[in-house]
Design a protein around this motif. Structure first.
Motif, short mmCIF file in Angstrom:
data_model
loop_
_atom_site.label_atom_id
_atom_site.label_comp_id
_atom_site.label_asym_id
_atom_site.label_seq_id
_atom_site.Cartn_x
_atom_site.Cartn_y
_atom_site.Cartn_z
N PRO A 88 52.31 58.80 -22.30
CA PRO A 88 53.41 59.29 -22.87
C PRO A 88 54.00 60.31 -21.66
N GLU A 89 55.42 60.79 -21.82
CA GLU A 89 55.80 61.60 -20.69
C GLU A 89 55.31 63.11 -20.73
N THR A 90 55.01 63.23 -22.30
CA THR A 90 54.79 64.99 -22.41
C THR A 90 53.24 65.23 -21.86
N ILE A 91 52.46 64.02 -22.10
CA ILE A 91 51.03 64.29 -21.46
C ILE A 91 51.20 64.24 -19.83
N VAL A 92 51.87 63.15 -19.30
CA VAL A 92 52.13 63.20 -17.89
C VAL A 92 52.41 64.49 -17.52
N VAL A 125 39.33 64.04 -15.38
CA VAL A 125 39.25 62.72 -15.13
C VAL A 125 40.27 62.30 -14.04
N SER A 126 41.41 63.03 -13.97
CA SER A 126 42.32 62.60 -12.88
C SER A 126 42.11 63.00 -11.49
N MET A 179 42.32 60.29 -25.07
CA MET A 179 41.60 61.61 -24.49
C MET A 179 42.80 62.85 -24.61
N ASP A 180 42.03 63.93 -24.77
CA ASP A 180 42.88 65.26 -24.73
C ASP A 180 43.20 65.50 -23.41
N THR A 181 44.32 66.34 -23.19
CA THR A 181 44.89 66.64 -21.89
C THR A 181 43.89 67.22 -20.83
N GLU A 182 43.27 68.24 -21.57
CA GLU A 182 42.11 68.85 -20.74
C GLU A 182 41.15 67.88 -19.98
#
Lengths: 449, 449
Positions: free
Chosen positions: A105-109, A88-89, A80-83
């Protein structure tokens, strides 16, 4: 229930083949409850799984994701992309979200966290600092706290101001001004109490409290022993209330633990999914086969030591697997029992001695019994009483070694910090194979050749 | 917690040896909670277990009994006279008592029942009519029921008339005049509702309801899927409310089910207790060893067919266990995975085809990989390229048979009503042994001799 899932699966897979995506879309987006959609995805091979996932409307994805097993959920989230991840979260409880984020991955988190409200971010960040396998990793931060000096009547009025209470709320947590846990007040107690009473009068100060760094397996044992629905979690040092653990998350721990032994004994990963893609599965299995190949070659090496004996008496080659196999079977029975006993925390140094003693006696009785049967059959088959005596002796020796190894090996492995379920069966087989071939061919070399 | 139990066990066993029964009595009768005393008894060998039991005061026995596993509890109850049984039975919830009574002689059960109050007797008798493995056998009759037309305020007043509510009460059951279930009202919903509302306005009519004859395993799946704490049980025909099932009893089902596969695969009984007496254990194990002996002799018979070949090339005898062992390991990995998939209801005829296909590919890849390694090692060891080719071919054949049998056998066994966990591993080993020896020695006879 689940037969229904399987019949839905039938419908869905037929529709997929015939390209009737309209019907599938209808099933996946509303006609089936999200739990069933999740089961459906889990029961589908990878390619179909991906196709099905694409047919789920993006505003239904979050709902389905929260019911998927972690392994599969993370796979979808990685794509998924971040948006969309952020959208979803919002469907997740803070503890489940933290579990999933750990695998991304940490950047996404960081991006997901920064898009959350300050309060939610703080909660999830706090959870991320605990290991998934600890009470801190299991807990939720959605507690309802009250102060001890208010009356029951005021508690009722306070609760009524909520539009709803968190799932699985069976008690209110009584805290001091500095957020230290003073006790709990169960809803059932609250409901039967005099409205004039204060919380302090009726709260339970002797309730089960869990430290954030307690291992998940201990949490599960505590829930089982005390028949808990939820329990408060505190920081071990400051004694401050951090959150609460609910039985639904503990049930997952209990199932995982019980399955862990079975899967490990076959060299399978805990998150080995029945429908994982081929390459992933092949790699995992290859390692296990490789380890067992070493075992097999050790056994062959032992046989090779007796090449001359085998050359002279071919009957030995025919009979030798029997001795090894009986030892393996008897040993793995003991091993399985002891591994379970260790997992249930029933076995320690005090009763290990008794257990070994029992297993040796059981091995001796069964050894005598089946050695006689094997000897009789051998004597008839090969018309050779000497070989009959030899195979009987070797069988008894191997069953006694099997009993000893099956009992002591897992206790020893546990003590030195190796998972007995994982390493136990390979080592046991090595022992029963080697002892089986060694005793049988060795006795034959001494008495026969 | 449990390490504490083990350390108590240490203390107790030392005290038993030195005859310091005062200290043990103190520990058993009040100093330790009843749950810990139960764990202590379960972790003790039979003789000590009996001694400890005798040191428990008779008025504490009931409390401890309710936390003991069924198997051990029944043993103690069988030795009580009826008067004590009756006294003890007062400590039990109706469902647990019914479970235990099922294992006692009928004349004693009658006496115990006749000594109970009419209301309790009716309850327990109703429970005794259901199988232990059904929703009816799991349920409790301690429900709190309300009528739909009363207001929330009246519900509060009604509840306050109780001195306490049953454990694990998370909802009230709304019933009609004729005791039919109309819906449920969760305590959390009750607490946030306007006191003027009627129960009908706020009750949940879409709640999970369980038929009394639903199998226990389905009940467990339902609880896991819907994250339930308790669920009402009704009679399938009359739709009348019979009782409710609570998560603590479901957790036991979940653990037992997950352990069942592991224990069965080693031929162990579900209620095999780590500290059962020797004779009981020996008998159970002997049967399993006997069944496996048949397997072993079948394998030997197959080897015997190639006596001449073995006579000529002794290297074959040395190498043949490798082929059989690699097949056995690969097969039991597939078997374990499929047995778990079946238990979780993930595998049906729709995805079986995909699964077999995947396992054959995995088997092929791993077969090619490890067959090359085995061939290389063999060529070096025996300086014989022909044998190397033969063992490689046999290994690949056996891994493919292992994949097929591991996948299809448990599905087939399940279909004809045989427990795949129990019968699967024996049959699989027979197949991989026979195919292993047959292919290796067969190829050798054709190409080598």
């Amino acid at each position: 229930m689940s037969e229904k899932t399987l019949s839905h699966l039938q419908t869905v897979s037929e529709s997929l083949e015939s390209g009737a995506t309209m019907q599938i879309r209808y099933l996946l987006n509303g006609a089936l409850p999200a739990q069933d959609v999740a089961r459906l995805l889990e029961s589908s091979p990878p390619k179909e799984r991906k196709l099905l996932w694409e047919l789920i409307d993006s505003n239904n994805e979050g709902e389905v994701l929260q019911y998927l097993t972690e392994d599969i959920g993370v796979q979808f989230m990685k794509e998924m992309d971040t948006e969309r991840l952020v959208a979803v979260s919002e469907h997740f409880e803070s503890d489940d979200l933290a579990d999933l984020l750990q695998h991304l991955p940490e950047t996404i988190v960081k991006e997901v966290l920064s898009s959350m409200t300050a309060q939610d971010r703080t909660r999830v960040e706090a959870l991320l600092s605990y290991s998934e396998d600890s009470a801190g990793g299991l807990m939720n931060t959605d507690t309802i706290t009250i102060r001890p000096n208010i009356t029951v009547d005021i508690v009722f009025r306070y609760l009524r101001r909520h539009s709803s209470l968190p799932d699985m709320t069976d008690n209110l947590l009584v805290v001091s001004r500095s957020d230290r846990l003073l006790g709990t007040l169960t809803l059932t107690k609250l409901l039967v109490s005099d409205p004039e009473n204060t919380v302090r009068d009726i709260m339970d100060t002797d309730c089960t409290v869990i430290n954030a760094d307690t291992p998940a397996s201990e949490v599960a044992q505590l829930f089982e022993k005390m028949d808990l629905v939820s329990a408060p979690v505190i920081d071990g040092d400051s004694k401050k209330l951090l959150g609460r653990i609910t039985i639904d998350d503990v049930v997952d721990v209990i199932r995982d633990e019980a399955e862990h032994s079975m899967l490990s004994m076959a060299g399978l990963d805990d998150d080995e999914d029945t429908f994982s893609p081929i390459l992933k599965t092949t790699k995992r299995r290859a390692v296990w086969l490789g380890i067992n190949l070493i075992t097999a070659f050790i056994a062959s090496y032992v046989i090779g030591l007796f090449q001359n004996t085998l050359d002279q008496v071919v009957a030995l080659a025919i009979l030798m697997p029997i001795v090894a196999s009986m030892g393996g079977i008897a040993g793995s029975q003991v091993l399985t029992l002891v591994i379970r006993g260790i997992a249930l925390n029933q076995i320690g140094s005090t009763n290990a001695k008794w257990l070994l003693n029992r297993e040796l006696i059981v091995g001796m009785i069964n050894g005598l019994l089946w050695a006689s049967v094997i000897a009789a059959l051998t004597a008839i088959w090969f018309d050779n009483v000497k070989i009959a005596y030899i195979i009987a002796g070797a069988t008894i020796i191997n069953l006694l070694f099997a009993a000893t190894t099956g009992t002591l090996l897992p206790i020893f492995l546990k003590k030195i910090g190796i998972d007995p379920a994982l390493a136990g069966s390979v080592i046991l087989t090595t022992v029963t194979d080697v002892v089986g071939f060694l005793s049988f061919l060795g006795l034959a070399t001494i008495f026969l050749v």
